[in-house]
Design a protein around this motif. Structure first.
Motif, PDB file in Angstrom:
ATOM      1  N   GLY A  30     -53.921  31.641  -0.914  1.00 49.41           N
ATOM      2  CA  GLY A  30     -53.848  33.034  -0.497  1.00 49.41           C
ATOM      3  C   GLY A  30     -52.593  33.723  -1.010  1.00 49.41           C
ATOM      4  N   THR A  31     -52.457  35.009  -0.647  1.00 50.86           N
ATOM      5  CA  THR A  31     -51.292  35.779  -1.080  1.00 50.86           C
ATOM      6  C   THR A  31     -50.703  36.555   0.095  1.00 50.86           C
ATOM      7  N   LEU A  32     -49.395  36.756   0.020  1.00 52.62           N
ATOM      8  CA  LEU A  32     -48.683  37.587   0.985  1.00 52.62           C
ATOM      9  C   LEU A  32     -47.931  38.636   0.191  1.00 52.62           C
ATOM     10  N   MET A  86     -36.148  37.224   6.487  1.00 49.96           N
ATOM     11  CA  MET A  86     -36.608  36.826   5.150  1.00 49.96           C
ATOM     12  C   MET A  86     -37.198  35.418   5.180  1.00 49.96           C
ATOM     13  N   ASN A  87     -36.585  34.527   5.958  1.00 52.41           N
ATOM     14  CA  ASN A  87     -37.101  33.161   6.046  1.00 52.41           C
ATOM     15  C   ASN A  87     -38.475  33.118   6.699  1.00 52.41           C
ATOM     16  N   VAL A  88     -38.711  33.964   7.694  1.00 55.13           N
ATOM     17  CA  VAL A  88     -40.032  34.038   8.323  1.00 55.13           C
ATOM     18  C   VAL A  88     -41.072  34.463   7.284  1.00 55.13           C
ATOM     19  N   LEU A  89     -40.737  35.480   6.496  1.00 53.88           N
ATOM     20  CA  LEU A  89     -41.651  35.963   5.459  1.00 53.88           C
ATOM     21  C   LEU A  89     -41.886  34.902   4.389  1.00 53.88           C
ATOM     22  N   LEU A  90     -40.815  34.227   3.964  1.00 49.73           N
ATOM     23  CA  LEU A  90     -40.941  33.172   2.946  1.00 49.73           C
ATOM     24  C   LEU A  90     -41.825  32.030   3.432  1.00 49.73           C
ATOM     25  N   SER A  91     -41.618  31.619   4.675  1.00 47.76           N
ATOM     26  CA  SER A  91     -42.399  30.524   5.239  1.00 47.76           C
ATOM     27  C   SER A  91     -43.881  30.873   5.292  1.00 47.76           C
ATOM     28  N   ALA A  92     -44.193  32.088   5.740  1.00 43.84           N
ATOM     29  CA  ALA A  92     -45.594  32.515   5.799  1.00 43.84           C
ATOM     30  C   ALA A  92     -46.206  32.580   4.406  1.00 43.84           C
ATOM     31  N   MET A  93     -45.435  33.109   3.441  1.00 45.52           N
ATOM     32  CA  MET A  93     -45.936  33.197   2.071  1.00 45.52           C
ATOM     33  C   MET A  93     -46.236  31.796   1.529  1.00 45.52           C
ATOM     34  N   LYS A  94     -45.341  30.861   1.786  1.00 45.55           N
ATOM     35  CA  LYS A  94     -45.526  29.484   1.295  1.00 45.55           C
ATOM     36  C   LYS A  94     -46.782  28.859   1.897  1.00 45.55           C
ATOM     37  N   ARG A  95     -46.956  29.015   3.198  1.00 48.09           N
ATOM     38  CA  ARG A  95     -48.127  28.430   3.859  1.00 48.09           C
ATOM     39  C   ARG A  95     -49.422  29.044   3.343  1.00 48.09           C
ATOM     40  N   LEU A  96     -49.418  30.348   3.129  1.00 48.09           N
ATOM     41  CA  LEU A  96     -50.613  31.034   2.636  1.00 48.09           C
ATOM     42  C   LEU A  96     -50.906  30.646   1.188  1.00 48.09           C
ATOM     43  N   LYS A  97     -49.844  30.553   0.388  1.00 52.45           N
ATOM     44  CA  LYS A  97     -49.993  30.201  -1.025  1.00 52.45           C
ATOM     45  C   LYS A  97     -50.547  28.784  -1.183  1.00 52.45           C
ATOM     46  N   GLU A  98     -50.156  27.877  -0.277  1.00 48.59           N
ATOM     47  CA  GLU A  98     -50.632  26.486  -0.334  1.00 48.59           C
ATOM     48  C   GLU A  98     -52.148  26.399  -0.218  1.00 48.59           C
ATOM     49  N   THR A 154     -35.285  39.126  16.868  1.00 50.78           N
ATOM     50  CA  THR A 154     -36.626  39.718  16.856  1.00 50.78           C
ATOM     51  C   THR A 154     -37.601  39.011  15.912  1.00 50.78           C
ATOM     52  N   ALA A 155     -37.092  38.204  14.998  1.00 52.65           N
ATOM     53  CA  ALA A 155     -37.954  37.533  14.007  1.00 52.65           C
ATOM     54  C   ALA A 155     -39.062  36.681  14.642  1.00 52.65           C
ATOM     55  N   PRO A 156     -38.823  36.054  15.801  1.00 52.56           N
ATOM     56  CA  PRO A 156     -39.920  35.272  16.398  1.00 52.56           C
ATOM     57  C   PRO A 156     -41.188  36.090  16.671  1.00 52.56           C
ATOM     58  N   ARG A 157     -41.059  37.388  16.925  1.00 53.54           N
ATOM     59  CA  ARG A 157     -42.253  38.227  17.141  1.00 53.54           C
ATOM     60  C   ARG A 157     -43.099  38.279  15.870  1.00 53.54           C
ATOM     61  N   LEU A 158     -42.423  38.485  14.734  1.00 49.46           N
ATOM     62  CA  LEU A 158     -43.140  38.526  13.464  1.00 49.46           C
ATOM     63  C   LEU A 158     -43.710  37.148  13.141  1.00 49.46           C
ATOM     64  N   GLN A 159     -42.926  36.122  13.404  1.00 55.18           N
ATOM     65  CA  GLN A 159     -43.374  34.753  13.127  1.00 55.18           C
ATOM     66  C   GLN A 159     -44.640  34.426  13.931  1.00 55.18           C
ATOM     67  N   THR A 160     -44.678  34.835  15.195  1.00 52.49           N
ATOM     68  CA  THR A 160     -45.840  34.588  16.043  1.00 52.49           C
ATOM     69  C   THR A 160     -47.075  35.309  15.494  1.00 52.49           C
ATOM     70  N   ALA A 161     -46.905  36.557  15.085  1.00 52.05           N
ATOM     71  CA  ALA A 161     -48.027  37.331  14.535  1.00 52.05           C
ATOM     72  C   ALA A 161     -48.551  36.689  13.249  1.00 52.05           C
ATOM     73  N   LEU A 162     -47.634  36.300  12.368  1.00 50.47           N
ATOM     74  CA  LEU A 162     -48.048  35.679  11.101  1.00 50.47           C
ATOM     75  C   LEU A 162     -48.699  34.318  11.346  1.00 50.47           C
ATOM     76  N   ALA A 163     -48.155  33.542  12.273  1.00 53.37           N
ATOM     77  CA  ALA A 163     -48.729  32.223  12.573  1.00 53.37           C
ATOM     78  C   ALA A 163     -50.154  32.363  13.095  1.00 53.37           C
ATOM     79  N   GLY A 164     -50.390  33.379  13.913  1.00 56.76           N
ATOM     80  CA  GLY A 164     -51.742  33.618  14.413  1.00 56.76           C
ATOM     81  C   GLY A 164     -52.722  33.914  13.284  1.00 56.76           C
TER      82      GLY A 164
END
Length: 112
Positions: free
Chosen positions: A76-78, A61-73, A26-36
């Protein structure tokens, strides 16, 4: 079990609400939403409401970490909001509770 994901944004803030199980399937659903949301340059704060998530594995957890890293770069904040006991325990055992900003309540979106 499924994972339902919805997003809402206002100003530079976005709220992602997840409910169900966050795992390999199910993680790809969250990943898609965060990527958008990450494609929207004006978004500088994302809050992920985990109050409805019963289970989260390492894929989630990896999906959340990846989004946080991209936003922090980009400055931004997650934040993770209202995780249930099982998810909170995973964060503590892995030490990710010191990596993520974890808040007990889901903040209300505001334009300021």
């Amino acid at each position: 079990m499924e994972l339902n994901v919805s997003t809402a944004s206002q100003g530079g803030h976005a709220l992602v609400t997840a409910s169900g199980e966050l795992d390999l399937y199910t993680a790809p659903r969250l990943q898609t939403a965060l990527a958008g949301l990450l494609r929207e340059r004006q978004i500088d704060r994302i809050v992920v409401d985990l109050s409805g998530v019963d289970f989260c594995d390492s894929t989630g957890m990896n999906v959340l970490l990846s989004a946080m890293k991209r936003l922090k770069e980009r400055g931004g904040t997650l934040e993770l909001a209202a995780p249930r006991t099982a998810v909170k325990r995973i964060l503590q055992v892995t030490g990710l509770d010191t990596v993520f900003t974890v808040v007990d309540a889901v903040p209300v979106l505001d334009a300021g």
